[in-house]
Structure formats: C-alpha cells, structure tokens
Design an enzyme around this catalytic site. Sequence first.
Site, PDB file in Angstrom:
ATOM      1  CG  ASP A  20      44.558  61.174  19.056  1.00 33.90           C
ATOM      2  OD1 ASP A  20      43.459  61.835  19.038  1.00 33.90           O
ATOM      3  OD2 ASP A  20      45.367  60.633  18.238  1.00 33.90           O
ATOM      4  CE  LYS A  21      44.193  58.308  28.932  1.00 31.25           C
ATOM      5  NZ  LYS A  21      43.358  57.076  29.490  1.00 31.25           N
TER       6      LYS A  21
END
Length: 205
Positions: free
Chosen positions: A67-68
């Site tokens: 995920d970011k």
Amino acid sequence: SGDMKVSQEEIIAVDGEAIDTRTQRHLMMNKPAGVLTAARDARQTTVMDLLAPVYRSLECMPVGRLDKDTEGLLLFTTNGQAAHRLLAPQKQVHKRYLARVTGRLTQSVMKRFEEGIELEDFRTLPAQLIILEAQVESSLAEAIVCEGKFHQVKRMFAACGHEVTALTRLQFGPLKLDETLAPGEYRELNADEWQQLLEAAGYDS
C-alpha cells in the site's frame, strides 16, 4: 554460425567500455511511505520512479504491491514467471510485517489470526500474530501471513477492532529486509538470495 553466446553473468567490453549484458535482474527495495507500487503514474511518485533507468528499461517489476503508506521489503524482478509463483496463494510464501495498531492487542486476537478471519469477500488462511507490546492506546505486533490480498493485514486487524497506524514488511519468504537500506534505497539480490526465493516458490532446480 557466428552467433555469440553470452552467459547470464558476462560483462563484455566494447571499445574499452564495460557493458553489463545481464537481462535478468532481481532487486530488494526498502519502500518508503507515500509512494505507490505501480508501473507509472502521472500524478504520484511510484516505486518505478526510484529505480535507475537500466532497471526500468529491462522491465524489472515489483513482485506484488505494498500500500502507498506501507513501508519495507519490496522485491523486483525481470522474471515474470517467478514473480507469479512467489505470489501464488497455493505456494504459501510467508510475509512478515511489523504493525503499530490502535488499542490493546490481546490473546483473543492472536487466536483469531491463527484460526483465519472471515472478511467480507474471503476467509484468511491461518496467520500468526506475535504481540511485542500492548498498551491501552496502542500496540506493536508482528503478523505473519502466507497470502497477500488487497489491504489484507490492515483488514485482519480492523476485523478485530484495531486500526493499523503504521505497517512495515520485514520479510518475504526466506528474505529479510536489508537493514542497511534506507527508505527508498535498493540493491540487487545475490545469486544465493535469488535461489532461496526460487526454492520458496517451488522451483526444484
């Protein structure tokens, strides 16, 4: 025929300049938070933007995604088949995360991880939770999962009433994050490390 055969590891010199002819490359990156795991994005920084042009030109691509806002170990390879197998759920290649979560983690959450957690769209495979510290406001734990579906670790904690506030991947199969890599840095895997990964993915050679 005058075909020149070049082994994987050969460096040829042309006009005195060394040229690296390897087409297979495998990397380990310490992914920083705030960076997308995606090929290219016009608006946001991606992990590919952090790579030197030689790796981009050889299409050295991320193995799965983080995920970011998740940090830590991200593998890259030019070998798409190996990447596919490393990610295949039936291979059960383990991934270890360090998670900071809200609230106090208890033995009952450990038990739920071990039994598999019923999420909206699937039931997770049995996972391991190691509680490192448990305070009223927040807890620190390691989670070891053998699948890596979208937001899985976060969703597992959320299902148990805990929000993940920081997440770092420490290990992918046999490979641990190189502690000398600062966020955003990467290095090539050595032959031994790549071999260990192939074995984890079920390659017999």
